[in-house]
Design an enzyme around this catalytic site. Structure first.
Site, PDB file in Angstrom:
ATOM      1  N   CYS A 130       0.863  -1.174   0.000  1.00 34.97           N
ATOM      2  CA  CYS A 130       0.000   0.000   0.000  1.00 34.97           C
ATOM      3  C   CYS A 130       0.903   1.228   0.000  1.00 34.97           C
ATOM      4  O   CYS A 130       1.707   1.401   0.929  1.00 34.97           O
ATOM      5  CB  CYS A 130      -0.872  -0.021   1.248  1.00 34.97           C
ATOM      6  N   CYS A 190      -0.798   3.709  -6.437  1.00 37.10           N
ATOM      7  CA  CYS A 190      -1.714   3.087  -5.463  1.00 37.10           C
ATOM      8  C   CYS A 190      -1.921   1.659  -5.940  1.00 37.10           C
ATOM      9  O   CYS A 190      -2.225   1.435  -7.125  1.00 37.10           O
ATOM     10  CB  CYS A 190      -3.031   3.845  -5.437  1.00 37.10           C
TER      11      CYS A 190
HETATM   12  N1  DGL Z   1      -3.955   0.558  -1.868  1.00 30.31           N
HETATM   13  C1  DGL Z   1      -3.644   1.778  -1.214  1.00 30.31           C
HETATM   14  C2  DGL Z   1      -2.401   2.429  -1.821  1.00 30.31           C
HETATM   15  O1  DGL Z   1      -1.592   1.767  -2.447  1.00 30.31           O
HETATM   16  C3  DGL Z   1      -4.650   2.827  -0.918  1.00 30.31           C
HETATM   17  C4  DGL Z   1      -6.104   2.763  -1.109  1.00 30.31           C
HETATM   18  C5  DGL Z   1      -6.860   3.524  -0.032  1.00 30.31           C
HETATM   19  O2  DGL Z   1      -7.101   4.736  -0.190  1.00 30.31           O
HETATM   20  O3  DGL Z   1      -7.152   2.887   0.974  1.00 30.31           O
HETATM   21  O4  DGL Z   1      -2.178   3.604  -1.672  1.00 30.31           O
END
Ligand code: DGL
Length: 274
Positions: free
Chosen positions: A77, A191
């Site tokens: 993430c 993301c």
């Molecule tokens: N998957 C997450 C990232 O890589 C974020 C998504 C969210 O806003 O929770 O930033």
């Protein structure tokens, strides 16, 4: 040491985003055991205040490591990694692999020297991103769209729901219609959720754009670190539990999620992490 079936890793994200990394791990190391933890109670991370997130992520990952005993953790993430990697590395001794916006990669491959980045609002405003740009792509113009909506669209796309092309086109316009946006030739996915929107971006975005998804590179990096990690043998002859999928809050469409994670090897459905 080679990856063995006793190698267990933890992959963490706010939702389904880290499953792009899991998908890459499955094809590179099919015998690896993977526990997945999604902090669905606080999704979307991109809309949460930094202080709350930092504290939450540190607590949750420490608890998860205590219970699940992984050999390595992937913070799959960007929103979590760009905020909490330093505190996690202070608190934990096991190897931690993060996931940060692919600005360096974009700087290496862009011909026009104008690069784009799609990310959450939180990642877009972080000093970490500014630093990445200065350190690794200072000769490129970086144009960023911090989106409030794309992570949600990705959750829907993952569950097999149709995402309306206008919704995606609107988000792409927020990137390409910024000043100098038409010079962009390379766009990084900042993301992890966006892996599941990549087919939409490729179909609906301007022709000839190079879309950079770091998920396979993150998986490769994790496997390299795992190979370097001296692993202690299992404590007993009892079989280790197989791949588990944890959420911090039940999803609205629980049954639906279970069927969509099964193809990634999580065949026992999901359970609440407590
Ligand atoms: N998957 C997450 C990232 O890589 C974020 C998504 C969210 O806003 O929770 O930033």
């Amino acid at each position: 040491m080679p990856i063995s079936s006793s190698s267990r890793i933890l992959v963490f994200d706010s939702g389904i985003g880290g499953l792009g990394v899991v998908q890459a791990l499955r094809s590179l190391a099919p015998s690896l055991t993977i526990d997945y933890l999604a902090d669905t109670a606080l999704f979307p991370y991109g809309e949460q205040p930094d202080d709350l997130l930092r504290e939450r992520i540190a607590k949750l990952i420490c608890q998860a490591c205590e219970h699940l005993k992984p050999s390595l953790v992937i913070i799959a993430c960007n929103t979590a990694s760009t905020l909490a990697l330093p505190i996690l590395r202070e608190k934990l001794t096991l190897p931690i692999v993060g996931c940060v916006p692919p600005v360096r990669w974009a700087g290496r491959v862009s011909n026009s020297r104008t690069i784009g980045l799609l990310a959450t609002s939180a990642t877009a405003r972080r000093p970490y991103l500014k630093q990445l740009h200065e350190d690794f792509a200072a000769d490129c113009k970086l144009i960023v769209h911090g989106s409030r909506h794309l992570a949600n669209m990705a959750e829907r796309a993952f569950r097999g729901e149709q995402v309306a092309p206008d919704e995606v086109q609107h988000e792409l316009a927020c990137l390409f219609e910024q000043p100098n946006g038409h010079d962009i030739d390379t766009v990084g996915l900042g993301c992890t959720h966006y892996t599941f929107l990549l087919p939409y971006f490729q179909r609906l975005g301007p022709a000839g754009i190079m879309w950079l998804d770091p998920a396979p590179a993150v998986a490769q990096q994790a496997l390299r670190r795992l190979e370097d990690t001296a692993e202690s043998p299992p404590l007993s002859d009892l079989p280790l539990p197989s791949d588990r999928f944890f959420l911090t809050a039940a999803p609205a469409e629980g049954q639906d999620l279970a069927s969509h994670i099964a193809w990634l090897g999580f065949t026992n459905g999901w359970q609440i992490f407590s």
